[in-house]
Design a protein around this motif. Structure first.
Motif, mmCIF file in Angstrom:
data_model
loop_
_atom_site.group_PDB
_atom_site.id
_atom_site.type_symbol
_atom_site.label_atom_id
_atom_site.label_comp_id
_atom_site.label_asym_id
_atom_site.label_seq_id
_atom_site.Cartn_x
_atom_site.Cartn_y
_atom_site.Cartn_z
ATOM 1 N N GLN A 37 11.640 2.553 -4.161
ATOM 2 C CA GLN A 37 10.438 2.753 -3.344
ATOM 3 C C GLN A 37 9.893 1.460 -2.763
ATOM 4 O O GLN A 37 9.405 1.445 -1.627
ATOM 5 C CB GLN A 37 9.373 3.476 -4.165
ATOM 6 C CG GLN A 37 9.781 4.898 -4.526
ATOM 7 C CD GLN A 37 8.701 5.615 -5.318
ATOM 8 O OE1 GLN A 37 7.523 5.475 -5.014
ATOM 9 N NE2 GLN A 37 9.104 6.375 -6.322
ATOM 10 N N VAL A 38 9.933 0.356 -3.507
ATOM 11 C CA VAL A 38 9.421 -0.916 -2.973
ATOM 12 C C VAL A 38 10.230 -1.375 -1.768
ATOM 13 O O VAL A 38 9.662 -1.621 -0.691
ATOM 14 C CB VAL A 38 9.357 -1.993 -4.071
ATOM 15 C CG1 VAL A 38 9.058 -3.360 -3.455
ATOM 16 C CG2 VAL A 38 8.293 -1.643 -5.105
ATOM 17 N N LEU A 41 4.948 4.749 -10.854
ATOM 18 C CA LEU A 41 4.479 3.425 -10.438
ATOM 19 C C LEU A 41 4.829 2.386 -11.502
ATOM 20 O O LEU A 41 4.498 2.539 -12.675
ATOM 21 C CB LEU A 41 2.957 3.460 -10.230
ATOM 22 C CG LEU A 41 2.308 2.156 -9.753
ATOM 23 C CD1 LEU A 41 2.823 1.777 -8.364
ATOM 24 C CD2 LEU A 41 0.782 2.308 -9.731
ATOM 25 N N GLY A 42 5.520 1.322 -11.090
ATOM 26 C CA GLY A 42 5.900 0.234 -11.983
ATOM 27 C C GLY A 42 7.208 0.431 -12.702
ATOM 28 O O GLY A 42 7.674 -0.480 -13.397
ATOM 29 N N MET A 73 0.827 -1.207 0.000
ATOM 30 C CA MET A 73 0.000 0.000 0.000
ATOM 31 C C MET A 73 0.860 1.255 0.000
ATOM 32 O O MET A 73 0.631 2.193 -0.778
ATOM 33 C CB MET A 73 -0.926 -0.001 1.215
ATOM 34 C CG MET A 73 -1.846 1.215 1.291
ATOM 35 S SD MET A 73 -2.896 1.179 2.767
ATOM 36 C CE MET A 73 -1.661 1.389 4.065
ATOM 37 N N PHE A 74 1.864 1.282 0.889
ATOM 38 C CA PHE A 74 2.748 2.452 0.946
ATOM 39 C C PHE A 74 3.447 2.677 -0.396
ATOM 40 O O PHE A 74 3.552 3.816 -0.880
ATOM 41 C CB PHE A 74 3.807 2.264 2.038
ATOM 42 C CG PHE A 74 3.252 2.297 3.429
ATOM 43 C CD1 PHE A 74 2.072 2.961 3.709
ATOM 44 C CD2 PHE A 74 3.920 1.660 4.468
ATOM 45 C CE1 PHE A 74 1.560 2.992 4.992
ATOM 46 C CE2 PHE A 74 3.421 1.689 5.756
ATOM 47 C CZ PHE A 74 2.232 2.354 6.019
ATOM 48 N N ALA A 75 3.964 1.580 -1.000
ATOM 49 C CA ALA A 75 4.693 1.714 -2.269
ATOM 50 C C ALA A 75 3.781 2.199 -3.392
ATOM 51 O O ALA A 75 4.179 3.046 -4.212
ATOM 52 C CB ALA A 75 5.336 0.374 -2.638
ATOM 53 N N VAL A 76 2.565 1.692 -3.455
ATOM 54 C CA VAL A 76 1.633 2.103 -4.506
ATOM 55 C C VAL A 76 1.256 3.574 -4.336
ATOM 56 O O VAL A 76 1.220 4.339 -5.311
ATOM 57 C CB VAL A 76 0.370 1.212 -4.476
ATOM 58 C CG1 VAL A 76 -0.724 1.795 -5.371
ATOM 59 C CG2 VAL A 76 0.720 -0.204 -4.932
ATOM 60 N N VAL A 77 0.960 3.996 -3.081
ATOM 61 C CA VAL A 77 0.618 5.400 -2.842
ATOM 62 C C VAL A 77 1.770 6.313 -3.261
ATOM 63 O O VAL A 77 1.571 7.347 -3.916
ATOM 64 C CB VAL A 77 0.249 5.614 -1.361
ATOM 65 C CG1 VAL A 77 0.120 7.107 -1.056
ATOM 66 C CG2 VAL A 77 -1.048 4.900 -1.023
ATOM 67 N N ALA A 78 3.018 5.927 -2.887
ATOM 68 C CA ALA A 78 4.176 6.745 -3.250
ATOM 69 C C ALA A 78 4.389 6.775 -4.760
ATOM 70 O O ALA A 78 4.701 7.823 -5.344
ATOM 71 C CB ALA A 78 5.427 6.200 -2.561
ATOM 72 N N GLY A 79 4.184 5.619 -5.406
ATOM 73 C CA GLY A 79 4.369 5.566 -6.851
ATOM 74 C C GLY A 79 3.338 6.406 -7.593
ATOM 75 O O GLY A 79 3.662 7.071 -8.582
ATOM 76 N N VAL A 80 2.089 6.386 -7.107
ATOM 77 C CA VAL A 80 1.048 7.192 -7.731
ATOM 78 C C VAL A 80 1.336 8.670 -7.552
ATOM 79 O O VAL A 80 1.179 9.474 -8.492
ATOM 80 C CB VAL A 80 -0.340 6.824 -7.143
ATOM 81 C CG1 VAL A 80 -1.399 7.819 -7.591
ATOM 82 C CG2 VAL A 80 -0.724 5.414 -7.553
ATOM 83 N N TRP A 132 20.350 5.014 2.742
ATOM 84 C CA TRP A 132 20.722 5.443 1.381
ATOM 85 C C TRP A 132 20.111 6.748 0.885
ATOM 86 O O TRP A 132 20.542 7.297 -0.112
ATOM 87 C CB TRP A 132 20.386 4.346 0.358
ATOM 88 C CG TRP A 132 18.933 4.092 0.092
ATOM 89 C CD1 TRP A 132 18.063 4.889 -0.550
ATOM 90 C CD2 TRP A 132 18.201 2.932 0.456
ATOM 91 N NE1 TRP A 132 16.822 4.327 -0.622
ATOM 92 C CE2 TRP A 132 16.879 3.099 -0.005
ATOM 93 C CE3 TRP A 132 18.528 1.753 1.136
ATOM 94 C CZ2 TRP A 132 15.901 2.150 0.182
ATOM 95 C CZ3 TRP A 132 17.553 0.802 1.309
ATOM 96 C CH2 TRP A 132 16.262 1.003 0.852
ATOM 97 N N SER A 133 19.083 7.283 1.517
ATOM 98 C CA SER A 133 18.435 8.436 0.884
ATOM 99 C C SER A 133 19.250 9.712 1.019
ATOM 100 O O SER A 133 19.237 10.567 0.141
ATOM 101 C CB SER A 133 17.041 8.655 1.481
ATOM 102 O OG SER A 133 17.141 9.214 2.778
#
Length: 377
Positions: A63-64, A54-55, A42-49, A132-133
């Motif tokens: 992000q994943v 995303l993808g 959920m967190f990764a999808v929200v960040a990607g959107v 790493w960020s």
């Protein structure tokens, strides 16, 4: 119990506040792993959107894994906060929260879940920043994008928690109605048998012992007055329950004579405590039918109510044949016990229990444990 059944039971227990969890660790770890995967995705999808990637390769590489770290921290935060609350909070508070069947339950778990998520997200971002960020955590938390992302996550958590508890309330209400209907049906089958036997006993006594027949009719009237009122309602008080038991045991003493001795103990401060009706009487009937009547000398049945560690204990003890003794036909021992357990589960969930234990010195001890909530201090 099969794997699926045990897993489903562990899932149901996750919705309850419990000081001691009965589920095996492998099922609890499996639930936590599924939640971790769900939160991370959920967190990764929200960040990607939000970032529009995303993808993409960057999404998979940065992000994943980053959001899986955040998800792990969130799950650890959930576990630490809720288990600490369960261990440190008094039992009456846990029982009160578990007993909520309205918006208060959804609000409590939604707010607590959002707070746990915030703690986990902050800790997880701190780890990511160190790994790493290279972004300063304070600077990151000061950006509007961070709070937009967390707001979206909070909304998702709140909607999910509210939907889950709303579905739980509806299911429990439906189960409670079904169980109460089954009780009424069972009681409707038992009562005529008991009534006809009592009237037959009165009829047989009229000719050669009219005084005893008159006394039995008086006790029978007391029993009807006490029991019929309970059958029409969904809730009774301990005082009413004990009044019905006293009338019922009075009838049994007339039938068994000196073979039956009775002890009733109800503290004054517990007389007004509310509970589902007809919890103790089936246990008293079992104690007499299976434990005392088969003994030539009879025995004693003792019913007591007491407060233990902020909970209500109702105990029915007898010095009869015990759990290993032969069971008489037509007693309905297993049906009555199963019915009580179903009613307790429908009304209180895992916060209420019924145990059948060997009594010290011989006989059987049936113990019901109920939560004492704010309405039943």
């Amino acid at each position: 119990m099969t794997f699926t059944q045990e897993f489903a039971q562990a899932l149901r227990h996750q919705r309850q506040l419990m000081k001691h969890r009965p589920d095996r660790w492998r099922f609890r770890l499996l639930i936590y792993a599924l939640w971790l995967l769900g939160f991370g995705t959920m967190f990764a999808v929200v960040a990607g959107v939000q970032r529009g990637n995303l993808g993409s390769a960057a999404w998979w590489q940065q992000q994943v894994p980053g959001n899986m770290i955040v998800s792990t921290c969130v799950m650890v935060s959930f576990f630490a906060v809720f288990r600490s609350f369960e261990r440190l909070a008094p039992q009456w508070l846990l029982d009160t929260i578990t007993g909520w069947r309205d918006w208060r339950s959804a609000l409590f778990f939604s707010v607590t879940s959002v707070c746990c998520a915030l703690i986990g997200v902050v800790i997880g971002l701190g780890f990511i920043d160190q790994i790493w960020s290279g972004q300063n955590l304070r600077q990151l938390m000061g950006t509007l994008g961070f709070w937009r992302q967390f707001l979206a996550v909070s909304v998702v958590i709140s909607v999910f928690v509210g939907w889950r508890y709303r579905a739980r309330w509806k299911q429990e209400m439906l189960q409670a109605r079904v169980t109460e209907a089954q009780l009424k049906l069972l009681q409707g089958q038992i009562e005529p048998h008991f009534l006809f036997n009592t009237l037959a006993n009165v009829q047989s006594l009229i000719d050669f012992d009219p005084e005893r027949a008159k006394l039995m009719l008086e006790r029978f009237t007391d029993y009807l007055r006490a029991s019929l009122g309970q059958l029409r309602g969904d809730t009774t008080t301990l005082a009413q329950e004990f009044a019905m038991l006293e009338a019922y045991l009075g009838l049994m003493q007339l039938r068994m004579g000196e073979r039956l001795k009775v002890e009733l103990s109800l503290p004054a401060d517990l007389r007004g405590v509310e509970l589902p009706p007809l919890l103790a009487q089936p246990l008293v009937e079992n104690a007499i039918h299976h434990g005392l009547e088969p003994k030539i000398a009879g025995g004693t049945v003792a019913v007591s109510a007491k407060r233990v560690d902020g909970r209500l204990w109702i105990e029915v003890a007898d010095d009869g044949q015990g759990l290993d003794g032969p069971k008489r036909r037509g007693g309905g021992n297993g049906v009555a016990v199963a019915n009580i357990r179903e009613r307790l589960t429908a009304r209180f969930g895992v916060a209420a229990t019924l145990e059948l234990l060997p009594r010290e010195g011989g006989g059987t001890l049936a113990r019901i444990q109920l939560p004492l909530t704010a309405s039943n201090p």
